[in-house]
Write an enzyme that holds these catalytic residues in place. Structure first.
Site, PDB file in Angstrom:
ATOM      1  CB  SER A   1      -0.814   0.044   1.283  1.00  0.00           C
ATOM      2  OG  SER A   1      -1.647   1.217   1.159  1.00  0.00           O
TER       3      SER A   1
ATOM      4  CB  CYS B   1     -15.579   1.714  15.042  1.00  0.00           C
ATOM      5  SG  CYS B   1     -16.992   2.050  15.737  1.00  0.00           S
TER       6      CYS B   1
END
Ligand code: PLP
Length: 395
Positions: free
Chosen positions: A211, A335
């Protein structure tokens, strides 16, 4: 950019960014490499005319640089829209191309969610999937891996360096094990590239994810390195870009940045790693001087990362208190469905929940200074003290 001038309530504040594993700032040299592509090279790399051919040249230069960073062949590099997409392409692409009787996906329990959640989704679609345990030090349990890989295994997923602990994994051993059963290996090297020398051929993996924004390049650009002959079903269908493995017009400026970032990472690797190791060790020593602090994850680790728990604290509120004082770090919490889920990485290492919830990750970068480290450690010591004192007062 670890020392940005900032202001809260008119008090000048020095900001320290120790969250480079989340993302790195764009290196100014990378920005310079991107600007011509944004300003004047608007051609589509698939077009035959001169505009297209200039854009194509930018993409192919970037491919050569990214390949060089991991000692791969340029034709092995498939550009994607992120590291997440590269992981998805590897795991789902191999699963969908797998033949009947060899469909099992085996992955380390501490892989990035891009791998874990892709494998879990395949599990819901009927593929056999199994998670491999970690040892307490954060490395994969090779015995557990050996017990799970068999002649029905299509793919073994083992990352090279963990994003939360920095622990470096025994990928070559996992490859040898997988080979004995004819299984392929996907290695997520997103957190290893630019921090460790990565040699695709020597590692022996069949697929390797990268990445750009973890190596001072732009966000939204990634690559999957694919060994020649590896059967891979594309996720995106459309044009014939990326040799039919990833359709869609290439992000030319983003790739110009990825290429420049890869070149810098390759040229600076040794110097960056030695400097960061010294700074990280200094930070770690200072943090361990705080009572009841413990490092999570053993050797070998990449040079820039340390994950530390401060017993009796709550890392989420600690993180917010540190942010107010200008220090940016992270917890491994994710989350999920509106609720904060404690780090699956630290859980996989068998750490008790209280310790997981008291853990912070500090990740240093090219711009981190000795001053940043000293300041960060004193800010953390004060915040831990305050939180512990408040907890005592509530009793
Ligand atoms: N794999 C690892 C180990 C990572 O740390 C990350 C990013 O945090 C990714 C994959 C995903 O990369 P990207 O942010 O480019 O989608």
């Amino acid at each position: 950019m670890s020392a940005l001038p900032g202001r809260i309530d008119s008090i000048p504040m020095r900001r320290v960014y120790l969250d480079h594993n989340a993302t790195t700032p764009l290196d100014p040299r990378v920005l310079e490499a991107m600007l011509p592509a944004l300003r004047q090279e608007h051609g589509n790399p698939s077009s035959i005319h001169g505009f297209g051919q200039r854009a194509r040249a930018i993409v192919e230069d970037a491919r050569a640089e990214v390949a060089a960073l991991v000692a791969a062949h340029p034709t092995d590099v498939v550009f994607t829209g992120s590291g997440t997409e590269a992981d998805n392409l590897a795991v789902r692409g191999v699963a969908l191309a797998a033949r009947e009787g060899r469909r099992k996906i085996v992955y380390a329990a501490f892989e990035h969610h891009a791998v874990v959640n892709t494998a879990r989704a395949l599990g819901r679609e009927g593929f056999p999937v199994e998670a491999v345990k970690a040892l307490p030090g954060g490395q994969v349990d090779l015995d557990d891996l050996a017990a799970r890989v068999d002649d029905r295994t299509a793919l073994v997923c083992l990352m090279l360096a963990n994003n939360e602990t920095g622990v470096v994994q025994p990928v070559a051993e996992a490859v040898a094990l997988a080979r004995r059963h004819g299984a392929l290996v996907h290695c997520d090297a997103v957190q290893a590239a630019g921090k460790l020398p990565v040699d695709f051929a020597a590692l022996g993996a069949d697929l390797l994810a990268l990445s750009a924004h973890k190596i001072y390049g732009p966000k939204g650009v990634g690559a999957l390195v694919v060994r020649r002959g590896t059967k891979l079903e594309p996720l995106l269908r459309g044009g014939a870009q990326e040799r039919n493995r990833r359709a869609g017009t290439e992000n030319v400026a983003g790739l110009a940045g990825f290429g420049a970032a890869a070149r810098l990472a390759r040229c600076q690797l040794g110097a960056d790693a030695a400097r960061l190791a010294a700074l990280r060790d200094d930070l770690e020593a200072r943090l361990l001087a705080i009572p009841d602090a413990q490092v999570n994850g053993g050797a070998p680790r990449v040079a820039n990362t340390t994950n530390v728990s401060f017993a009796g604290t709550d890392a989420e509120s600690l993180l917010m208190a540190l942010d107010l004082e200008g220090l940016a770090v992270s917890t491994g919490a994710a989350c999920a469905a509106g609720a904060v889920e404690p780090s699956h990485v630290l859980r996989a290492m068998g750490l008790p929940m209280a310790r997981v919830q008291a853990s912070l990750r500090f990740s240093l970068g090219r711009d981190t200074t000795a001053e940043d480290v000293a300041l960060a450690a004193s800010v953390v010591a004060r915040a831990v003290d305050r939180q512990r004192a408040a907890a005592l007062a509530r009793r």
